[in-house]
Enzyme design. Structure first.
Site, PDB file in Angstrom:
ATOM      1  CB  THR A  13      -0.951   0.017   1.207  1.00 36.85           C
ATOM      2  OG1 THR A  13      -0.206   0.167   2.423  1.00 36.85           O
ATOM      3  CG2 THR A  13      -1.782  -1.253   1.254  1.00 36.85           C
ATOM      4  N   GLY A  18       8.831   6.527  -1.415  1.00 38.53           N
ATOM      5  CA  GLY A  18       9.417   6.278  -0.108  1.00 38.53           C
ATOM      6  C   GLY A  18       9.768   4.840   0.193  1.00 38.53           C
ATOM      7  CB  ILE A  19       9.677   2.967   3.406  1.00 37.40           C
ATOM      8  CG1 ILE A  19      10.745   3.782   4.149  1.00 37.40           C
ATOM      9  CG2 ILE A  19       9.733   1.507   3.851  1.00 37.40           C
ATOM     10  CD1 ILE A  19      10.565   3.843   5.651  1.00 37.40           C
ATOM     11  N   GLY A  20       7.750   2.405   0.887  1.00 34.46           N
ATOM     12  CA  GLY A  20       6.884   1.497   0.140  1.00 34.46           C
ATOM     13  C   GLY A  20       7.420   1.208  -1.245  1.00 34.46           C
ATOM     14  CB  SER A 139       7.684   4.691  12.910  1.00 36.01           C
ATOM     15  OG  SER A 139       8.649   5.659  13.297  1.00 36.01           O
ATOM     16  CE1 TYR A 152       4.609   8.357  11.248  1.00 31.71           C
ATOM     17  CE2 TYR A 152       6.396   8.471  12.853  1.00 31.71           C
ATOM     18  CZ  TYR A 152       5.873   7.981  11.667  1.00 31.71           C
ATOM     19  OH  TYR A 152       6.614   7.112  10.899  1.00 31.71           O
TER      20      TYR A 152
END
Length: 261
Positions: A13, A18-20, A139, A152
């Site tokens: 998803t 980025g990381i995805g 995270s 967050y």
């Protein structure tokens, strides 16, 4: 090393950036069929063209049930979903006293409910087939609670609880649910933050990063941002390791001073 993902379907998803994106690329490079979602078709098309020929993107907003259903049906058209990486998330630096109720709701909708909606569909199918693996991208902020990122940190902590709770539903099966905690990573959004910080301070990005690691993350051992590709490798290994279920894998550069994880 063969990780056993060739020809298998993985949903990442928010996998266009980025990381995805790094995770999607790593699975694709190992032979998987990669499905990513987002809200802009042109952005998805561009990302898929760069990832490779077995990457496919669909416009699907997981902030509502229809978007989750659209993503799931699109993925199933390419085969049974063997892997799901819940990567969608938002962050910003804020003053707790100024964060509105509506913004709190937005945080939970992005960082928790997007994962709930797609996992509800995918996990049931995995349990019916007795095969599959789900990874939640949390995270280090989930444990290293951050005072100027309270929403967050809170929602990422909740994600760890969600992941572990769902793993309990897999007892006695070949389905697994795990979570992954990256540290501060050189993604587009993080680099944009440090570029803005450097501009505000009248200094360079390098100087801003040096101050950050000295003052904010002194426990970080490399004292530098993590390359997103490292997380792609880490998540691939976690997703395919049959010995790992109900666990959280840390990849924070040692920022959290603990001998566990």
């Amino acid at each position: 090393m063969d990780f056993g993902v060739k020809g298998k379907v993985v949903i990442v998803t928010g996998g266009a950036t980025g990381i995805g994106r790094a995770i999607a690329q790593t699975f694709h490079d190992e032979g998987a069929i990669v499905i990513i979602n987002g809200r802009t078709q042109s952005k998805l098309d561009s990302a898929c063209a760069e990832i490779g020929e077995r990457a496919y993107g669909v416009v699907a907003d997981l902030r509502n049930a229809k978007g989750a259903a659209d993503l799931f049906e699109f993925a199933k058209a390419h085969g049974s979903v063997e892997f799901l990486v819940n990567n969608i998330g938002v962050f910003d630096v804020n003053d707790f006293f100024e964060v509105s109720d509506d913004r709190w709701v937005e945080y939970f909708d992005h960082n928790i409910m997007t994962s709930v909606r797609i996992s509800r569909l995918v996990l049931r199918d995995m349990l019916d087939r007795n095969s599959g693996s789900i990874v939640f991208i949390a995270s280090e902020a989930a444990i290293r609670s951050i005072g100027n990122m309270v929403p967050y940190s809170t929602t990422k902590s909740a994600m760890l609880g969600l992941s572990r709770s769902l793993s309990e539903l897999t007892r006695g099966t070949d389905v697994r649910v795990t979570s992954y905690m990256p540290g501060t990573t050189a993604t587009e959004s993080v680099m944009g933050y440090f570029e803005g910080l450097a501009k505000d301070q009248g200094t360079t990005v390098e100087a801003a990063l040096k101050d950050f690691y000295r003052d904010v993350q002194p426990g970080n051992l490399p004292q530098k941002l993590i390359d997103p590709t490292m997380h792609g490798r880490g998540v691939l290994q976690l997703a395919t390791n049959a010995a790992m279920n109900g666990v959280c894998h840390r990849a924070d550069g040692g920022t959290i001073r603990s001998i566990f994880g």
